[in-house]
Design a protein around this motif. Sequence first.
Motif, PDB file in Angstrom:
ATOM      1  N   THR A  67       1.395  -2.625  34.242  1.00 29.21           N
ATOM      2  CA  THR A  67       0.673  -2.921  33.007  1.00 29.21           C
ATOM      3  C   THR A  67       1.200  -2.008  31.905  1.00 29.21           C
ATOM      4  O   THR A  67       1.902  -1.028  32.171  1.00 29.21           O
ATOM      5  CB  THR A  67      -0.841  -2.687  33.158  1.00 29.21           C
ATOM      6  OG1 THR A  67      -1.068  -1.284  33.371  1.00 29.21           O
ATOM      7  CG2 THR A  67      -1.424  -3.505  34.309  1.00 29.21           C
TER       8      THR A  67
ATOM      9  N   ARG B  95       2.489  -9.911  38.214  1.00 28.13           N
ATOM     10  CA  ARG B  95       2.519 -10.411  36.841  1.00 28.13           C
ATOM     11  C   ARG B  95       1.427 -11.426  36.556  1.00 28.13           C
ATOM     12  O   ARG B  95       1.192 -11.781  35.413  1.00 28.13           O
ATOM     13  CB  ARG B  95       3.885 -10.980  36.521  1.00 28.13           C
ATOM     14  CG  ARG B  95       4.201 -12.260  37.236  1.00 28.13           C
ATOM     15  CD  ARG B  95       5.563 -12.732  36.837  1.00 28.13           C
ATOM     16  NE  ARG B  95       5.728 -14.096  37.307  1.00 28.13           N
ATOM     17  CZ  ARG B  95       6.714 -14.865  36.955  1.00 28.13           C
ATOM     18  NH1 ARG B  95       7.629 -14.421  36.139  1.00 28.13           N
ATOM     19  NH2 ARG B  95       6.803 -16.077  37.422  1.00 28.13           N
TER      20      ARG B  95
ATOM     21  N   ALA C  62      -1.625 -10.897  36.852  1.00 30.29           N
ATOM     22  CA  ALA C  62      -2.813 -10.155  36.430  1.00 30.29           C
ATOM     23  C   ALA C  62      -2.937 -10.087  34.911  1.00 30.29           C
ATOM     24  O   ALA C  62      -3.927  -9.616  34.404  1.00 30.29           O
ATOM     25  CB  ALA C  62      -2.784  -8.746  37.004  1.00 30.29           C
ATOM     26  N   GLY C  63      -1.955 -10.549  34.192  1.00 32.67           N
ATOM     27  CA  GLY C  63      -1.994 -10.486  32.729  1.00 32.67           C
ATOM     28  C   GLY C  63      -0.645 -10.049  32.202  1.00 32.67           C
ATOM     29  O   GLY C  63       0.378 -10.233  32.838  1.00 32.67           O
ATOM     30  N   LYS C  64      -0.669  -9.439  31.046  1.00 38.40           N
ATOM     31  CA  LYS C  64       0.571  -8.997  30.404  1.00 38.40           C
ATOM     32  C   LYS C  64       1.106  -7.769  31.130  1.00 38.40           C
ATOM     33  O   LYS C  64       0.417  -6.769  31.275  1.00 38.40           O
ATOM     34  CB  LYS C  64       0.303  -8.681  28.937  1.00 38.40           C
ATOM     35  CG  LYS C  64      -0.102  -9.910  28.157  1.00 38.40           C
ATOM     36  CD  LYS C  64      -0.398  -9.581  26.730  1.00 38.40           C
ATOM     37  CE  LYS C  64      -0.829 -10.847  26.019  1.00 38.40           C
ATOM     38  NZ  LYS C  64      -1.231 -10.595  24.652  1.00 38.40           N
ATOM     39  N   THR C  65       2.328  -7.884  31.606  1.00 40.84           N
ATOM     40  CA  THR C  65       2.928  -6.811  32.405  1.00 40.84           C
ATOM     41  C   THR C  65       4.363  -6.556  31.976  1.00 40.84           C
ATOM     42  O   THR C  65       4.938  -7.307  31.183  1.00 40.84           O
ATOM     43  CB  THR C  65       2.915  -7.168  33.901  1.00 40.84           C
ATOM     44  OG1 THR C  65       3.619  -8.392  34.088  1.00 40.84           O
ATOM     45  CG2 THR C  65       1.502  -7.290  34.441  1.00 40.84           C
TER      46      THR C  65
ATOM     47  N   THR D 256     -11.877  -1.209  29.513  1.00 42.06           N
ATOM     48  CA  THR D 256     -11.571  -1.995  30.709  1.00 42.06           C
ATOM     49  C   THR D 256     -12.291  -1.432  31.922  1.00 42.06           C
ATOM     50  O   THR D 256     -12.866  -2.171  32.715  1.00 42.06           O
ATOM     51  CB  THR D 256     -10.048  -1.995  30.968  1.00 42.06           C
ATOM     52  OG1 THR D 256      -9.408  -2.505  29.809  1.00 42.06           O
ATOM     53  CG2 THR D 256      -9.697  -2.828  32.172  1.00 42.06           C
TER      54      THR D 256
END
Length: 159
Positions: free
Chosen positions: A9, A19, A21-24, A129
């Motif tokens: 991350t 990847r 899981a979101g923007k990585t 978060t």
Amino acid sequence: MADDKQYWTYELDKPMLGRFAGKTVGIRPSWIRRCQRYAGATGLNIRSVYRFINNGLIDRGKEGFDDEGLDGKLSDAQKWVLMYLFLKTGVPEYIQDHEADENLPNLINAEPEAEKSVLGKVTGTVADTMATASSAVTTPVKSLTDMVTGKKTTEKDGE
């Protein structure tokens, strides 16, 4: 070359879902190994390692690293994460000097205090978060505890 891929991350955490899981930021472990090998071959000069990463993992002046580096360019975020992962392995024993390493020289000109730095923004995002994740984890546990203990919820409680 093996299909060695890892994703990190922007907060430098390794997500469990890669990847997805979101923007990585994508990194190959072979890049880290190449940087470590280069550092050993060049006497662990941090400037040299920085230039090596910045030049695409190639050093035309050093035998063994003057061949092809990467087949494309690294993004600035990839360079940042790669340097972080390289440094994360710790300080090599042969450059440790306990007396010198604990000496804290002062800045000649004081650094002005900023209201919010780049790192402050990152820290805020991480804190938000973590608070959200904590709430998501504790809410089901509280509900299960209430169910087991027989606590009745009312509309006033928001349930």
